[in-house]
Design an enzyme around this catalytic site. Structure first.
Site, PDB file in Angstrom:
ATOM      1  N   GLU A  48      -5.220  47.528  16.743  1.00 19.05           N
ATOM      2  CA  GLU A  48      -6.275  47.083  17.604  1.00 19.05           C
ATOM      3  C   GLU A  48      -6.502  46.191  18.191  1.00 19.05           C
ATOM      4  O   GLU A  48      -8.124  46.120  19.058  1.00 19.05           O
ATOM      5  CB  GLU A  48      -6.921  47.765  17.068  1.00 19.05           C
ATOM      6  N   ASP A  61     -11.168  43.070  19.441  1.00 15.76           N
ATOM      7  CA  ASP A  61     -11.196  43.812  18.472  1.00 15.76           C
ATOM      8  C   ASP A  61     -11.810  45.358  18.520  1.00 15.76           C
ATOM      9  O   ASP A  61     -12.675  44.596  19.556  1.00 15.76           O
ATOM     10  CB  ASP A  61     -11.190  43.473  17.077  1.00 15.76           C
ATOM     11  N   ILE A  62     -10.963  46.330  19.117  1.00 16.22           N
ATOM     12  CA  ILE A  62     -11.568  47.627  19.434  1.00 16.22           C
ATOM     13  C   ILE A  62     -12.636  48.096  18.204  1.00 16.22           C
ATOM     14  O   ILE A  62     -11.943  47.762  17.018  1.00 16.22           O
ATOM     15  CB  ILE A  62     -10.747  48.996  19.630  1.00 16.22           C
TER      16      ILE A  62
END
Length: 355
Positions: free
Chosen positions: A259, A216-217
């Site tokens: 994301e 996950d960003i």
């Protein structure tokens, strides 16, 4: 007639808006830019309109790189089902043509058979040389016509075979595209769901290890809020590029949603998967994010990673759930780190969920 005129006037109005935007923003009147503004004028593509409005509000203009990114993200991919329908219609048309040719050839064959039978009867009753010659000449003519018909059929069937083979390749390309996320070039969620099911079944059957990583960003929303969705798209591409450069062979890489990214590693134990995950994390962090339109350096991107390993009593859902819980633990414990299911942070996370 009135309806046709209304449609004509409506589409001309969209065209005028599109050309007006190109003129007012002093953009080149190339087909790509016209298509962007025509679709904008119709209002049918809400995400495209939102991106354009945000970018104009923030910068007052759309740069060439902005236009290119908008087109690639929102317009360059024709709806897959429409393309499949078109190819399918061409296949059906090709088959219809071949069937008509075969029907004609069968008719010619029946006619030729009838002529042979007639010639046989005529030869039995022929008395003179001239009569026999007339029968033979007729047979030669019928045979020549039949041979020409067969050659034409053979040639047309060869062309049809090539055409259908080309159409088959087109369908395969469309199928591959339907399983690809257009923004990042990675597999999409449909591809991931299909692939992980097969990978888990194979691993459980063979007893080979299998690990999974969820990425996950970090602070992705702040990129969108501060710099706009086009920059957010650039961040997604940056992470995807790092995954492509690291993940090879039989491994399954996909954009899981938003994301979030997922990687499945067949024949890979937990310790090996942790090494791969940290290598990707470092690779992402090593890249500077630069705004295409201005060249401005926006900083570095970091990711959080959760890693799980398949157990004998697992199914796909439980494997994903543990990787997701590990990811959540990584984000809760400072982000920009890798957490796996044997780490104390994961145990604390699961205890907190139970409580």
């Amino acid at each position: 007639m009135v309806k046709l005129l209304d449609e004509h006037e409506r589409t001309l109005a969209f065209a005028e808006v599109a050309l007006g935007q190109i003129k007012s923003l002093r953009q080149t009147a190339v087909p790509r830019n016209y298509e962007i503004w025509y679709v904008y004028a119709t209002g049918y593509n809400a995400p495209l309109n939102k991106i354009i409005n945000e970018t104009l509000a923030r910068n007052g203009r759309l740069s060439e790189s902005d236009l290119e990114q908008i087109y690639e993200t929102y317009l360059s991919h024709i709806k897959t089902s429409d393309r499949i329908d078109k190819v399918g219609a061409r296949v059906i048309g090709e088959i219809d043509d071949v069937m008509n040719l075969i029907t004609e050839a069968l008719g010619m064959s029946e006619s030729y058979d009838a002529k042979l039978n007639g010639a046989n009867d005529q030869l039995r009753t022929a008395k003179t040389r001239e009569q026999i010659k007339a029968v033979v000449d007729g047979l030669v003519k019928s045979t020549r016509e039949m041979r020409e018909t067969n050659k034409a059929l053979e040639s047309r069937l060869a062309l049809s075979k090539t055409e259908i083979s080309n159409l088959q390749h087109s369908l395969e390309a469309i199928r591959a595209e339907s399983l690809t996320d257009p923004l990042t070039g990675l597999g999409n969620r449909k591809y991931f769901d299909r692939s992980i099911e097969m990978a888990v079944r194979a691993a459980l059957a063979s007893g080979e290890p299998l690990s999974m990583m969820m990425f996950d960003i970090d602070h992705f929303k702040s990129f969108n809020d501060s710099y706009g969705h086009l920059t957010g798209d650039q961040v997604l591409r940056l992470v995807a590029m790092s995954l492509k450069q690291t993940i090879k062979g039989q491994d399954i890489t996909a954009r899981y949603g938003g994301e979030e990214f997922a990687v499945v590693l067949p024949n890979t134990a937990l310790r090996q998967a942790l090494t791969v995950a940290d290598h990707i994390r470092r690779a992402v962090m090593a890249k500077e994010l630069k705004k295409k339109s201005t060249g401005e350096i926006l900083g570095r991107v970091t990711i959080s990673v959760g890693v799980s390993m398949l157990k004998p009593d697992d199914d796909t859902d439980s494997l994903i759930e543990r990787a997701d819980a590990c990811l959540y633990a990584a984000k809760r414990n400072g982000r920009n780190r890798v957490i796996c299911e044997v780490d104390p942070e994961y145990a604390a996370e699961t205890r907190g969920q139970v409580a």
